[in-house]
Design a protein around this motif. Structure first.
Motif, PDB file in Angstrom:
ATOM      1  N   ARG A 229      14.586  98.717  74.069  1.00  0.00           N
ATOM      2  CA  ARG A 229      15.279  98.128  72.928  1.00  0.00           C
ATOM      3  C   ARG A 229      14.331  98.077  71.754  1.00  0.00           C
ATOM      4  N   GLU A 230      14.923  98.056  70.569  1.00  0.00           N
ATOM      5  CA  GLU A 230      14.097  97.935  69.377  1.00  0.00           C
ATOM      6  C   GLU A 230      13.342  96.620  69.436  1.00  0.00           C
ATOM      7  N   PRO A 231      12.033  96.617  69.160  1.00  0.00           N
ATOM      8  CA  PRO A 231      11.265  95.361  69.178  1.00  0.00           C
ATOM      9  C   PRO A 231      11.902  94.321  68.260  1.00  0.00           C
ATOM     10  N   ARG A 232      11.907  93.088  68.733  1.00  0.00           N
ATOM     11  CA  ARG A 232      12.556  92.007  67.989  1.00  0.00           C
ATOM     12  C   ARG A 232      11.980  91.847  66.590  1.00  0.00           C
ATOM     13  N   VAL A 233      10.678  92.123  66.441  1.00  0.00           N
ATOM     14  CA  VAL A 233      10.059  91.946  65.134  1.00  0.00           C
ATOM     15  C   VAL A 233      10.688  92.870  64.106  1.00  0.00           C
ATOM     16  N   PHE A 234      11.084  94.082  64.513  1.00  0.00           N
ATOM     17  CA  PHE A 234      11.700  95.004  63.556  1.00  0.00           C
ATOM     18  C   PHE A 234      13.126  94.565  63.218  1.00  0.00           C
ATOM     19  N   THR A 235      13.798  93.942  64.186  1.00  0.00           N
ATOM     20  CA  THR A 235      15.123  93.388  63.895  1.00  0.00           C
ATOM     21  C   THR A 235      15.006  92.279  62.856  1.00  0.00           C
ATOM     22  N   ARG A 236      14.006  91.403  63.052  1.00  0.00           N
ATOM     23  CA  ARG A 236      13.782  90.334  62.071  1.00  0.00           C
ATOM     24  C   ARG A 236      13.395  90.916  60.712  1.00  0.00           C
ATOM     25  N   TYR A 237      12.585  91.982  60.738  1.00  0.00           N
ATOM     26  CA  TYR A 237      12.157  92.593  59.478  1.00  0.00           C
ATOM     27  C   TYR A 237      13.368  93.088  58.692  1.00  0.00           C
ATOM     28  N   ARG A 238      14.262  93.800  59.358  1.00  0.00           N
ATOM     29  CA  ARG A 238      15.448  94.307  58.665  1.00  0.00           C
ATOM     30  C   ARG A 238      16.302  93.163  58.142  1.00  0.00           C
ATOM     31  N   SER A 239      16.383  92.094  58.936  1.00  0.00           N
ATOM     32  CA  SER A 239      17.158  90.939  58.503  1.00  0.00           C
ATOM     33  C   SER A 239      16.541  90.290  57.266  1.00  0.00           C
ATOM     34  N   MET A 240      15.215  90.182  57.256  1.00  0.00           N
ATOM     35  CA  MET A 240      14.521  89.612  56.099  1.00  0.00           C
ATOM     36  C   MET A 240      14.703  90.481  54.860  1.00  0.00           C
ATOM     37  N   LEU A 241      14.579  91.775  55.037  1.00  0.00           N
ATOM     38  CA  LEU A 241      14.737  92.695  53.906  1.00  0.00           C
ATOM     39  C   LEU A 241      16.147  92.565  53.331  1.00  0.00           C
ATOM     40  N   ARG A 242      17.134  92.533  54.230  1.00  0.00           N
ATOM     41  CA  ARG A 242      18.513  92.407  53.778  1.00  0.00           C
ATOM     42  C   ARG A 242      18.755  91.054  53.120  1.00  0.00           C
ATOM     43  N   ALA A 243      18.195  89.991  53.711  1.00  0.00           N
ATOM     44  CA  ALA A 243      18.397  88.646  53.159  1.00  0.00           C
ATOM     45  C   ALA A 243      17.760  88.504  51.782  1.00  0.00           C
ATOM     46  N   GLY A 244      16.537  89.022  51.622  1.00  0.00           N
ATOM     47  CA  GLY A 244      15.834  88.896  50.347  1.00  0.00           C
ATOM     48  C   GLY A 244      16.504  89.674  49.229  1.00  0.00           C
ATOM     49  N   ILE A 245      16.834  90.928  49.522  1.00  0.00           N
ATOM     50  CA  ILE A 245      17.503  91.742  48.498  1.00  0.00           C
ATOM     51  C   ILE A 245      18.876  91.167  48.187  1.00  0.00           C
ATOM     52  N   GLY A 246      19.566  90.710  49.232  1.00  0.00           N
ATOM     53  CA  GLY A 246      20.894  90.131  49.021  1.00  0.00           C
ATOM     54  C   GLY A 246      20.845  88.897  48.151  1.00  0.00           C
ATOM     55  N   GLU A 247      19.895  87.999  48.416  1.00  0.00           N
ATOM     56  CA  GLU A 247      19.782  86.787  47.600  1.00  0.00           C
ATOM     57  C   GLU A 247      19.419  87.133  46.161  1.00  0.00           C
ATOM     58  N   SER A 248      18.574  88.150  45.981  1.00  0.00           N
ATOM     59  CA  SER A 248      18.165  88.570  44.635  1.00  0.00           C
ATOM     60  C   SER A 248      19.336  89.106  43.833  1.00  0.00           C
ATOM     61  N   MET A 249      20.320  89.682  44.516  1.00  0.00           N
ATOM     62  CA  MET A 249      21.426  90.326  43.813  1.00  0.00           C
ATOM     63  C   MET A 249      22.668  89.443  43.725  1.00  0.00           C
TER      64      MET A 249
END
Length: 443
Positions: A229-249
């Motif tokens: 499975r994809e390492p959990r840290v990369f799942t969190r990373y994608r979630s953070m990237l999406r959350a940050g860009i989403g909040e910015s927009m």
């Protein structure tokens, strides 16, 4: 209660000292004053030097937001230590292998270091202050760190000349490596700020993440290794990237803060032309640093006063930016007039640079306050990512400034071109009342 407040005060004071030392040591690099000459004296053409600068900017540009999301995923302190080590490595490569390839490698490494630090440092300091119940001290501390940066640049420039006289480029290079090593040590003293995400937040982010499709036999599509499975840290990373860009927009008061901060800070790219402006006004080369120093004094003052102006309203900041814009335009035009009146070069150019220095201080003060308001406005877990989005847009504004100057000077004098950049300050003043988040984060 008294003991608690006293402990909190000591904690904030200690954080302030460490933050100032970290940011100040980062810019106390003698090579900053000479690296363009270093490249030219090692046989590089203007085109090659421009290519190196482009590689540097492009590296930082591409990694700005992804590195911010990574800082929200892992330890911010570890990211800052890595950034400091990479910076030290870059200057070491320049000193050991002074040639196009060595310079290119050094610039790329330096660009990575800059991207790793951008947004990460601000998020670490803000979260540490929030944990101590002292987030209101953020503008004051950021003002101190900005003043430390400006002071360090001046000291580095002053140190470069005697170092070069005593030992040429090798001594300047190794002195820069030594200071970068000191910067690494200051990074080690930074606190381990609270995690950007709590365990509950991580679970929520994981729940929000899109499901990973499975292939027959239980193999996860796209996962590394058979049946892995994809390492959990990369799942969190994608979630953070999406959350940050989403909040910015999507979040209005955050989006406005991101745009305003990027506009105010990005336009300060005009400071790259201050020395040329003084020279074209007729000021002798030996005196040019003193005129540029006037603008540095302005930025220092503006930064140090941020703690006193942190509560200003959007309307007050707009009025200040209008005053700054008028002074900036007038100062640049006065420098242009000085070039046509040789008998009064120094009085006219001096008055012009004093006006520019005051305007520069106003802009720096507004930038520190606006960045602090952005931090107050951010409510999601991806603080460093949101800050990095603002940093990315600042680079876009800076590139626009450089492009404008390159084109405008084909037809206009440098003083007129620089004066036109003051119009951006006037435009910024128009949008500030609507875009500046209020204290507490809402417009």
């Amino acid at each position: 209660m008294t003991a608690l407040l006293k402990g909190r005060s000591h904690g904030v004071r200690g954080l302030t000292v460490r933050a100032v030392l970290f940011r100040g040591s980062r810019d106390l690099i003698p090579l900053y004053a000479l690296y363009a000459l270093l490249f030219a004296d090692h046989g590089l053409s203007t085109a090659q030097i421009s290519l190196l600068l482009a590689m540097w900017s492009l590296t930082a540009f591409v990694l700005e937001v992804p590195s911010g999301a990574w800082a929200d995923t892992v330890s911010r302190r570890a990211m800052l230590i890595l950034a400091a080590l990479l910076m030290c490595t870059g200057f070491t490569v320049w000193t050991v292998a002074p040639g196009f390839l060595g310079f290119a490698v050094g610039f790329v490494v330096w660009g990575i270091a800059g991207a790793l630090e951008s947004g990460t440092f601000e998020a670490l300091v803000y979260d540490e202050l929030t944990a101590a119940g002292a987030s209101s001290a953020y503008p004051r501390i950021m003002g101190y760190t900005r003043a430390a940066q400006e002071s360090a640049v001046v000291l580095a420039i002053l140190a470069a000349a005697p170092l070069y006289a005593w030992g040429g480029y090798p001594l300047v290079g190794w002195a820069s490596v030594a200071v970068a090593g000191l910067h690494c040590l200051t990074a080690l003293t930074l606190p381990s700020a609270p995690k950007a995400v709590s365990a509950a937040d991580i679970e929520a982010l994981d729940d929000d993440a899109p499901p990973v499709p499975s292939l027959p036999g239980g193999v996860v599509a796209g996962a590394p290794g058979i049946g892995g499975r994809e390492p959990r840290v990369f799942t969190r990373y994608r979630s953070m990237l999406r959350a940050g860009i989403g909040e910015s927009m999507r979040v209005r008061h955050v989006r406005n803060g991101v745009l305003l901060g990027a506009l105010i800070y990005g336009v300060t790219a005009y400071d790259e032309y201050f020395a040329l402006l003084a020279q074209t006004a007729g000021v002798s080369t030996a005196i040019v640093p003193l005129f540029v120093g006037v603008t540095v004094a302005g930025s220092l003052t503006g930064s140090l006063l941020a703690g006193r102006t942190e509560s200003m309203s959007g309307r007050t900041m707009a009025i200040a930016l209008v005053i700054g814009g008028v002074l900036f335009i007038g100062g640049a035009l006065a420098a242009g007039v000085a070039a046509r009146h040789l008998s009064a070069v120094y009085p006219l150019a001096g008055a012009g640079f004093v006006a520019i220095g005051i305007a520069y201080g106003i802009v720096f003060n507004a930038e520190v306050v606006a960045e602090a308001r952005l931090q107050d406005a951010i409510e999601g877990p991806a603080r460093a990512t949101v800050t990095s989005v603002s940093g990315l847009l600042s680079e876009v504004v800076a590139l626009a400034v450089f492009g404008f100057v390159a084109l405008a000077t084909l037809w206009l004098s440098l003083s007129t071109t620089v004066a036109l950049l003051g119009v951006v300050m006037l435009f910024t003043a128009l949008v500030t009342p609507a875009w500046l988040p209020r204290r507490g984060g809402r417009v």
